[in-house]
Design a protein around this motif. Structure first.
Motif, PDB file in Angstrom:
ATOM      1  N   VAL A   1       0.845  -1.199   0.000  1.00 52.01           N
ATOM      2  CA  VAL A   1       0.000   0.000   0.000  1.00 52.01           C
ATOM      3  C   VAL A   1       0.879   1.247   0.000  1.00 52.01           C
ATOM      4  O   VAL A   1       0.659   2.188  -0.783  1.00 52.01           O
ATOM      5  CB  VAL A   1      -0.948   0.013   1.217  1.00 52.01           C
ATOM      6  CG1 VAL A   1      -1.754   1.313   1.238  1.00 52.01           C
ATOM      7  CG2 VAL A   1      -1.890  -1.182   1.174  1.00 52.01           C
ATOM      8  N   TYR A   2       1.904   1.257   0.854  1.00 52.85           N
ATOM      9  CA  TYR A   2       2.790   2.417   0.912  1.00 52.85           C
ATOM     10  C   TYR A   2       3.473   2.668  -0.427  1.00 52.85           C
ATOM     11  O   TYR A   2       3.696   3.810  -0.821  1.00 52.85           O
ATOM     12  CB  TYR A   2       3.848   2.226   2.001  1.00 52.85           C
ATOM     13  CG  TYR A   2       3.317   2.436   3.395  1.00 52.85           C
ATOM     14  CD1 TYR A   2       2.713   3.638   3.758  1.00 52.85           C
ATOM     15  CD2 TYR A   2       3.412   1.434   4.356  1.00 52.85           C
ATOM     16  CE1 TYR A   2       2.217   3.831   5.039  1.00 52.85           C
ATOM     17  CE2 TYR A   2       2.918   1.625   5.638  1.00 52.85           C
ATOM     18  CZ  TYR A   2       2.324   2.828   5.979  1.00 52.85           C
ATOM     19  OH  TYR A   2       1.834   3.009   7.239  1.00 52.85           O
TER      20      TYR A   2
ATOM     21  N   LEU B   1       1.261   4.764  -2.612  1.00 56.09           N
ATOM     22  CA  LEU B   1       0.908   6.099  -2.144  1.00 56.09           C
ATOM     23  C   LEU B   1       2.032   7.088  -2.431  1.00 56.09           C
ATOM     24  O   LEU B   1       3.198   6.706  -2.556  1.00 56.09           O
ATOM     25  CB  LEU B   1       0.633   6.072  -0.634  1.00 56.09           C
ATOM     26  CG  LEU B   1      -0.510   5.178  -0.153  1.00 56.09           C
ATOM     27  CD1 LEU B   1      -0.599   5.232   1.370  1.00 56.09           C
ATOM     28  CD2 LEU B   1      -1.833   5.593  -0.777  1.00 56.09           C
ATOM     29  N   ASP B   2       1.679   8.348  -2.516  1.00 56.75           N
ATOM     30  CA  ASP B   2       2.678   9.387  -2.713  1.00 56.75           C
ATOM     31  C   ASP B   2       3.456   9.668  -1.427  1.00 56.75           C
ATOM     32  O   ASP B   2       4.628  10.038  -1.472  1.00 56.75           O
ATOM     33  CB  ASP B   2       2.016  10.681  -3.198  1.00 56.75           C
ATOM     34  CG  ASP B   2       1.406  10.521  -4.580  1.00 56.75           C
ATOM     35  OD1 ASP B   2       1.963   9.746  -5.381  1.00 56.75           O
ATOM     36  OD2 ASP B   2       0.373  11.161  -4.847  1.00 56.75           O
ATOM     37  N   ASP B   3       2.810   9.504  -0.289  1.00 52.47           N
ATOM     38  CA  ASP B   3       3.443   9.759   1.004  1.00 52.47           C
ATOM     39  C   ASP B   3       3.039   8.659   1.977  1.00 52.47           C
ATOM     40  O   ASP B   3       1.999   8.007   1.820  1.00 52.47           O
ATOM     41  CB  ASP B   3       3.003  11.112   1.586  1.00 52.47           C
ATOM     42  CG  ASP B   3       3.407  12.279   0.695  1.00 52.47           C
ATOM     43  OD1 ASP B   3       4.614  12.480   0.508  1.00 52.47           O
ATOM     44  OD2 ASP B   3       2.490  12.955   0.194  1.00 52.47           O
TER      45      ASP B   3
ATOM     46  N   SER C   1       1.347   7.165   5.106  1.00 50.83           N
ATOM     47  CA  SER C   1       0.114   7.562   5.765  1.00 50.83           C
ATOM     48  C   SER C   1      -0.274   6.504   6.780  1.00 50.83           C
ATOM     49  O   SER C   1       0.115   5.344   6.664  1.00 50.83           O
ATOM     50  CB  SER C   1      -1.009   7.730   4.730  1.00 50.83           C
ATOM     51  OG  SER C   1      -2.256   7.944   5.354  1.00 50.83           O
TER      52      SER C   1
ATOM     53  N   MET D   1      -2.649   3.754   8.397  1.00 51.62           N
ATOM     54  CA  MET D   1      -3.576   2.813   7.763  1.00 51.62           C
ATOM     55  C   MET D   1      -3.879   1.677   8.738  1.00 51.62           C
ATOM     56  O   MET D   1      -3.174   1.476   9.724  1.00 51.62           O
ATOM     57  CB  MET D   1      -2.987   2.249   6.473  1.00 51.62           C
ATOM     58  CG  MET D   1      -1.833   1.297   6.667  1.00 51.62           C
ATOM     59  SD  MET D   1      -1.369   0.467   5.141  1.00 51.62           S
ATOM     60  CE  MET D   1      -0.713   1.841   4.228  1.00 51.62           C
TER      61      MET D   1
ATOM     62  N   LYS E   1      -6.322   1.256  -5.579  1.00 52.96           N
ATOM     63  CA  LYS E   1      -6.753   2.247  -4.603  1.00 52.96           C
ATOM     64  C   LYS E   1      -8.080   2.850  -5.035  1.00 52.96           C
ATOM     65  O   LYS E   1      -8.237   3.296  -6.173  1.00 52.96           O
ATOM     66  CB  LYS E   1      -5.703   3.335  -4.450  1.00 52.96           C
ATOM     67  CG  LYS E   1      -5.951   4.253  -3.266  1.00 52.96           C
ATOM     68  CD  LYS E   1      -4.776   5.166  -3.020  1.00 52.96           C
ATOM     69  CE  LYS E   1      -5.019   6.032  -1.782  1.00 52.96           C
ATOM     70  NZ  LYS E   1      -6.189   6.901  -1.906  1.00 52.96           N
TER      71      LYS E   1
ATOM     72  N   CYS F   1      -7.735   0.526  -0.073  1.00 52.67           N
ATOM     73  CA  CYS F   1      -6.713   0.018  -0.978  1.00 52.67           C
ATOM     74  C   CYS F   1      -6.683  -1.504  -0.882  1.00 52.67           C
ATOM     75  O   CYS F   1      -6.504  -2.071   0.206  1.00 52.67           O
ATOM     76  CB  CYS F   1      -5.335   0.591  -0.632  1.00 52.67           C
ATOM     77  SG  CYS F   1      -4.074   0.260  -1.903  1.00 52.67           S
TER      78      CYS F   1
ATOM     79  N   VAL G   1      -6.967   3.567   4.455  1.00 49.24           N
ATOM     80  CA  VAL G   1      -5.871   4.530   4.488  1.00 49.24           C
ATOM     81  C   VAL G   1      -6.335   5.819   5.155  1.00 49.24           C
ATOM     82  O   VAL G   1      -7.424   6.322   4.878  1.00 49.24           O
ATOM     83  CB  VAL G   1      -5.378   4.834   3.057  1.00 49.24           C
ATOM     84  CG1 VAL G   1      -4.249   5.867   3.081  1.00 49.24           C
ATOM     85  CG2 VAL G   1      -4.916   3.554   2.377  1.00 49.24           C
TER      86      VAL G   1
END
Length: 281
Positions: free
Chosen positions: A73-74, A77-79, A81, A83, A111, A116, A138
């Protein structure tokens, strides 16, 4: 719908996150999935990751899979977060082997807003032994906390337990089993809550004890509330179907009157050492 085929970029500080999670340190988890996939790995020779027979424990594999799928998942993602795991499923492809290196890699992430879905594969010394998937929420941590995430290395060492069952320490309690508070198996320190993979491991064990020696085929858990690691947790299982060829079992975890997780598992009377993998296309 247009698929996004961008290459998943490794989160640069994910290794720092692992050293903040007691259960990851207890099981000796490290960043990095098989074949360069985002995921996690561990030493399959660690006694605490094995059954009494020296083979990889499904419970240890569930902890690894939950953490590795979160890593996936990370990567999407852009950053980084907060979860939390909503559900987790593993399909076992034969009996668990003895292995030196065990890894789980996330192959796909989808996502949809705050949800996600991720799926991937568990390997033992490079051989596929299970497929897994999970769904994460998330933006929220167990207990509803979104920013209360302790930082700083804990310095915990991998468990010295003789095997994974010793680490779980399930105590008979009527028609179920009791799990006493264990800080070393925390996944969310702010609550503190047990690692989702460990909760899954206890329910898997409860099902296996009623499966009459059948081989595990699949296991699925839904997380309803955080399982607090500072309170006792009781797990119990029941047979939904008990047959010679296949058995279906359900299990639940409670803390007091609060239901924290439910699970369902399929077991087979056909003992398969290794599944045959057929690839198409």
């Amino acid at each position: 719908m247009t698929a996004d085929h961008r290459r998943a970029q490794p989160a640069p500080d994910y290794r720092d996150m692992i050293v903040n999670i007691p259960a990851c340190l207890t099981m000796g988890l490290a960043d990095g999935g098989p074949r360069g996939l985002p995921g996690c790995r561990m030493d399959g020779r660690l006694p605490a990751a094995c059954g009494a027979d020296g083979r990889l424990s499904r419970g240890a594999a569930l902890i690894l899979a939950d953490q590795a799928l979160a890593r996936g998942v990370y990567a999407a993602l852009d950053d980084l977060s907060a979860m939390m795991t909503l559900d987790l499923r593993l399909d076992w492809h034969g009996a668990m082997p003895a292995a030196a290196e065990v890894a789980f890699g996330t192959a796909r992430a989808v996502k949809e807003g705050a949800l996600c879905f991720v799926e991937g594969v568990l390997t033992a010394d490079g051989r596929e032994v299970a497929s897994g998937s999970a769904r994460f929420l998330v933006g929220a941590m167990p207990g509803g906390r979104t920013t209360d995430r302790p930082t700083g290395s804990l310095g915990l060492k991998p468990s010295t337990a003789a095997d994974f069952e010793t680490l779980m320490a399930l105590k008979p309690d009527g028609d179920g089993w009791l799990v006493m508070p264990e800080p070393a198996l925390v996944g969310a320190r702010a609550v503190p809550a047990y690692h989702g993979g460990f909760v899954a491991a206890t329910l898997d064990a409860a099902c296996a004890r009623l499966a009459d020696g059948h081989r595990a085929v699949d296991f699925e858990i839904r997380y309803l509330r955080p399982a607090r690691a500072d309170l006792p947790m009781r797990v119990a299982a029941r047979a939904v179907r008990a047959g010679q060829m296949a058995s279906v079992l359900e299990a639940e975890a409670r803390q007091g009157e609060t239901l924290v997780a439910t699970a369902r598992a399929l077991f087979s009377g056909v003992l398969t050492e290794q599944g045959e993998v057929h690839r198409f296309g």
